[in-house]
Structure formats: structure tokens, C-alpha cells
Motif scaffolding. Structure first.
Motif, PDB file in Angstrom:
ATOM      1  N   ARG A   1      10.954   2.294  -6.028  1.00  0.00           N
ATOM      2  CA  ARG A   1      10.443   0.944  -5.787  1.00  0.00           C
ATOM      3  C   ARG A   1      11.551   0.005  -5.332  1.00  0.00           C
ATOM      4  N   ALA A   2      12.760   0.242  -5.825  1.00  0.00           N
ATOM      5  CA  ALA A   2      13.890  -0.590  -5.408  1.00  0.00           C
ATOM      6  C   ALA A   2      14.137  -0.478  -3.912  1.00  0.00           C
TER       7      ALA A   2
ATOM      8  N   PRO B   1       0.830  -1.207   0.000  1.00  0.00           N
ATOM      9  CA  PRO B   1       0.000   0.000   0.000  1.00  0.00           C
ATOM     10  C   PRO B   1       0.865   1.257   0.000  1.00  0.00           C
ATOM     11  N   GLU B   2       0.431   2.231  -0.769  1.00  0.00           N
ATOM     12  CA  GLU B   2       1.149   3.502  -0.845  1.00  0.00           C
ATOM     13  C   GLU B   2       0.125   4.609  -0.978  1.00  0.00           C
ATOM     14  N   GLU B   3      -0.021   5.390   0.103  1.00  0.00           N
ATOM     15  CA  GLU B   3      -1.045   6.435   0.176  1.00  0.00           C
ATOM     16  C   GLU B   3      -2.421   5.802  -0.019  1.00  0.00           C
ATOM     17  N   SER B   4      -3.133   6.147  -1.092  1.00  0.00           N
ATOM     18  CA  SER B   4      -4.503   5.638  -1.248  1.00  0.00           C
ATOM     19  C   SER B   4      -4.594   4.548  -2.314  1.00  0.00           C
ATOM     20  N   ARG B   5      -3.460   3.955  -2.657  1.00  0.00           N
ATOM     21  CA  ARG B   5      -3.473   2.937  -3.704  1.00  0.00           C
ATOM     22  C   ARG B   5      -2.482   1.828  -3.376  1.00  0.00           C
ATOM     23  N   PHE B   6      -2.487   0.787  -4.208  1.00  0.00           N
ATOM     24  CA  PHE B   6      -1.528  -0.298  -4.077  1.00  0.00           C
ATOM     25  C   PHE B   6      -0.529  -0.214  -5.235  1.00  0.00           C
ATOM     26  N   VAL B   7       0.717  -0.469  -4.902  1.00  0.00           N
ATOM     27  CA  VAL B   7       1.795  -0.426  -5.889  1.00  0.00           C
ATOM     28  C   VAL B   7       2.371  -1.831  -6.034  1.00  0.00           C
ATOM     29  N   GLY B   8       2.672  -2.215  -7.248  1.00  0.00           N
ATOM     30  CA  GLY B   8       3.279  -3.515  -7.490  1.00  0.00           C
ATOM     31  C   GLY B   8       4.581  -3.378  -8.260  1.00  0.00           C
ATOM     32  N   HIS B   9       5.533  -4.251  -7.950  1.00  0.00           N
ATOM     33  CA  HIS B   9       6.799  -4.273  -8.693  1.00  0.00           C
ATOM     34  C   HIS B   9       7.286  -5.701  -8.807  1.00  0.00           C
ATOM     35  N   ALA B  10       7.630  -6.107 -10.032  1.00  0.00           N
ATOM     36  CA  ALA B  10       8.134  -7.456 -10.292  1.00  0.00           C
ATOM     37  C   ALA B  10       9.618  -7.371 -10.636  1.00  0.00           C
TER      38      ALA B  10
END
Length: 255
Positions: free
Chosen positions: A146-147, A107-116
Motif C-alpha cells: 500500500r505504501a 480500485p484493485e482487481e475486483s474491489r476497492f482498497v483504502g489506506h489512511a
């Protein structure tokens, strides 16, 4: 090969809030808590969490690398991924490899962040390494941010993370040549003792090869031994027939 992201740079994201998405061996998508899955799931057996796109105009398209570590084909999505995959394949600490088998979600602020992360390696101690490839101009601000989160998540799970810049071109050229002889069919086999004996003291490769027998038959075995770490040569200098080669074990003991 680039350096690990320092712990002090990690973003303030609770690792307990991070999930991991992956595909099981049957291809079904799953999402579970990262800290639990990192200890139990064999991610290196999972297919890529999403396919690699083919972009018109690119010099290198997605493809397959035959891994001498895994004994099977491993998919890659770009030329820089292939290079890092090749370097990891020769690393003695690596026991298994996969390309983009996981995506971390937080979760990041009001959303979800994804990283592959682009690559994953299983290490001898049972932990894992996640790796991303930065271009010649360095990582983008988005990747760098993101790293930091991925590095913190990896550390919390007892893993490591690397944001790898472009490796030394001489090293890459040398390893790429040796990689052409990575298959076990090039191994010295019954005359391995003779190979170790002739290189017991550091000496010119071509002199030792001619002493062993037919160069056409011997050179592939020497290159395979250099790839697998049985023999040792400087790879930060251009590889040539008069390069000084020695038994790796002996050099390690002398050091």
C-alpha cells in the motif's frame, strides 16, 4: 527517520483513479478525487478520518501532543506515532501537523482498497507529506504494498510520502528532552541578544549558561532555543551540560 519510497517501486495505479476520504471541520465524511483535493483542501484542519482504538495490554494508548508548530493539541494513536509527531514538530520545513486526516481509496482487481497514512504534515512550500510508521521488524507485506501506491499518489499530487522506520534512539532521547521546553513560555525574550552573543562562537553549554546568569532561569531558554533551531548542538550524541553549542545561523553561513 526512514526514507521515502522510491518512485521506481510505485504500484501501477492510475493516480486519477484514486479518491481521498476525509472529514470536514463539521465532522461530515467526504470522498472526492485525490488529485483535485490535494491542491485545494486544508487537510491539516480535518479531524482523524477514523478514531484511534484503545487496545488492552499496550504500553502507550492514544493521546494528545501539544504541537509548537501548530500551537494546539494533535491526536496520536500509538507510541511510534507520537515519536514521529515529535520529530516532525521540530522540523523547520513543517508548518502544520495532523494525525490520520485522510484515507486514500483506489480500485484493485475486483474491489476497492483504502489506506489512511498515520501522519500528515504541511510543508513551507505548500505541499504535503504523508507518513507511515514501520515497526522494528520493518513494514508488513500489506503495508509495503500500500505504501507503494500512496507514494505514487503523493508524487502525482506534488506531495511526498515516507515509510519511517524506528529512528535513532539517541536522537529520540535528545529531542524528547528538548521537547519538554518547546512551549514559547521558555523563550529567552528580551535577553535573546545576550544568548546569541554568548554562543556566537561554539562553546560548552554549561560555561555559557553560568556566564549568562542564574542557571535555573537560563537553562530552559537554552533548551527552547535548541528545540526551535536558534541554537545548534549535535543530537546524534548524548546531550549533556558540556555539549558544544553554537548559533545555528552562524554555522549555516560558515558551511
Amino acid at each position: 527517520m526512514g526514507g521515502a519510497v522510491r518512485r521506481g517501486e510505485a504500484a501501477a495505479v492510475d493516480a486519477g483513479l484514486i479518491d481521498v476520504r476525509f472529514r470536514d471541520p463539521l465532522g461530515c465524511s467526504r470522498q472526492v478525487p485525490w488529485l483535485e483535493a490535494a491542491q485545494d483542501v486544508v487537510f491539516e484542519e480535518s479531524p482523524a478520518v477514523r478514531p484511534f482504538p484503545v487496545r488492552p495490554g499496550r504500553r502507550v494508548a492514544p493521546g494528545w501532543w501539544w504541537s509548537s508548530t501548530a500551537g494546539r493539541l494533535v491526536a496520536y494513536g500509538s507510541g511510534v506515532m507520537r515519536t514521529q509527531l515529535m520529530l516532525l514538530d521540530r522540523d523547520p520545513a513543517v508548518v502544520a501537523l495532523a494525525c490520520r486526516p485522510v484515507e486514500l481509496v483506489w480500485p484493485e482487481e475486483s474491489r476497492f482498497v483504502g489506506h489512511a497514512p498515520q501522519l500528515m504534515a504541511r510543508l513551507q512550500d505548500g505541499s504535503g507529506l504523508l507518513l507511515d510508521c514501520a515497526g522494528r521488524s520493518g513494514p508488513s507485506a500489506r503495508l509495503a504494498a500500500r505504501a507503494r501506491v500512496v507514494a505514487a499518489a503523493a508524487t502525482a499530487a506534488g506531495w511526498s510520502y515516507r515509510l519511517a522506520g524506528p529512528p535513532d534512539p539517541v536522537l529520540v532521547a535528545n529531542v524528547r528532552w528538548l521537547a519538554g521546553y518547546r512551549h514559547p513560555r521558555y523563550a529567552a525574550g528580551p535577553w535573546m541578544p545576550a544568548l546569541l552573543e554568548v554562543f556566537a562562537s561554539p562553546r560548552s553549554a554549561v560555561e555559557a549558561v553560568c556566564e549568562l546568569g542564574d542557571p535555573i532561569a537560563v537553562w530552559p531558554a537554552v533548551f527552547h532555543a535548541l528545540w526551535s533551531g536558534v541554537l545548534r548542538v549535535r543530537l546524534d550524541e548524548p546531550l549533556h551540560e558540556r555539549a558544544v553549542v553554537s548559533v545555528a545561523r552562524q554555522e549555516a553561513e560558515a558551511a
